[in-house]
Design a protein around this motif. Structure first.
Motif, PDB file in Angstrom:
ATOM      1  N   LYS A  89       0.821  -1.214   0.000  1.00 51.94           N
ATOM      2  CA  LYS A  89       0.000   0.000   0.000  1.00 51.94           C
ATOM      3  C   LYS A  89       0.851   1.258   0.000  1.00 51.94           C
ATOM      4  O   LYS A  89       0.489   2.254  -0.627  1.00 51.94           O
ATOM      5  N   VAL A  90       1.969   1.220   0.675  1.00 50.66           N
ATOM      6  CA  VAL A  90       2.848   2.392   0.691  1.00 50.66           C
ATOM      7  C   VAL A  90       3.445   2.608  -0.702  1.00 50.66           C
ATOM      8  O   VAL A  90       3.494   3.743  -1.191  1.00 50.66           O
ATOM      9  N   PHE A  91       3.866   1.529  -1.368  1.00 48.44           N
ATOM     10  CA  PHE A  91       4.361   1.646  -2.747  1.00 48.44           C
ATOM     11  C   PHE A  91       3.265   2.206  -3.652  1.00 48.44           C
ATOM     12  O   PHE A  91       3.512   3.087  -4.478  1.00 48.44           O
ATOM     13  N   GLU A  92       2.057   1.701  -3.506  1.00 49.64           N
ATOM     14  CA  GLU A  92       0.934   2.154  -4.316  1.00 49.64           C
ATOM     15  C   GLU A  92       0.686   3.649  -4.103  1.00 49.64           C
ATOM     16  O   GLU A  92       0.463   4.403  -5.056  1.00 49.64           O
ATOM     17  N   GLN A  93       0.752   4.093  -2.868  1.00 51.67           N
ATOM     18  CA  GLN A  93       0.541   5.504  -2.559  1.00 51.67           C
ATOM     19  C   GLN A  93       1.646   6.348  -3.209  1.00 51.67           C
ATOM     20  O   GLN A  93       1.372   7.406  -3.769  1.00 51.67           O
ATOM     21  N   ALA A  94       2.880   5.888  -3.143  1.00 48.83           N
ATOM     22  CA  ALA A  94       3.993   6.626  -3.746  1.00 48.83           C
ATOM     23  C   ALA A  94       3.833   6.709  -5.264  1.00 48.83           C
ATOM     24  O   ALA A  94       4.065   7.759  -5.876  1.00 48.83           O
ATOM     25  N   ARG A  95       3.411   5.612  -5.892  1.00 48.94           N
ATOM     26  CA  ARG A  95       3.192   5.607  -7.349  1.00 48.94           C
ATOM     27  C   ARG A  95       2.096   6.603  -7.747  1.00 48.94           C
ATOM     28  O   ARG A  95       2.234   7.333  -8.718  1.00 48.94           O
TER      29      ARG A  95
END
Length: 100
Positions: A89-95
């Motif tokens: 989820k953190v990667f998704e938010q950064a993307r």
């Protein structure tokens, strides 16, 4: 992706940082990630080396100030994702932040 994590003191974000590194290695995600404390504006000196800044929820009240001081996208990490160290989820938010 190059992510700079900002926490009040840098301690809890260090845990997330290490988990993010493990997740990235396991999923062949290119990642450079560091964690710094918000106090003293240490992030200003290195922000230009990163794609995005993600702030720990407890530092989120400083988002507007951080945004004024840097020229890269800034967001506060979702509280549930931060608390669980949900790296996906953190990667998704950064993307999503990069795509804006």
């Amino acid at each position: 992706m190059k992510i700079l994590l900002i926490c009040v003191g840098g301690m809890s974000s260090s845990v997330l940082m290490e988990r993010m590194r493990q997740y990235a290695a396991e999923h062949d995600e290119p990642l450079t990630i560091e964690a710094v404390g918000e106090m003293g504006h240490a992030y200003e000196k290195v922000a230009g080396e990163y794609d995005v800044i993600l702030m720990a929820p407890q530092a989120g009240y400083r988002k507007k100030d951080v945004m004024k001081r840097v020229s890269i996208p800034v967001d506060v990490i979702d509280m549930a994702a931060y608390g669980r160290a949900d790296c996906a989820k953190v990667f998704e938010q950064a993307r999503r932040l990069l795509d804006k």
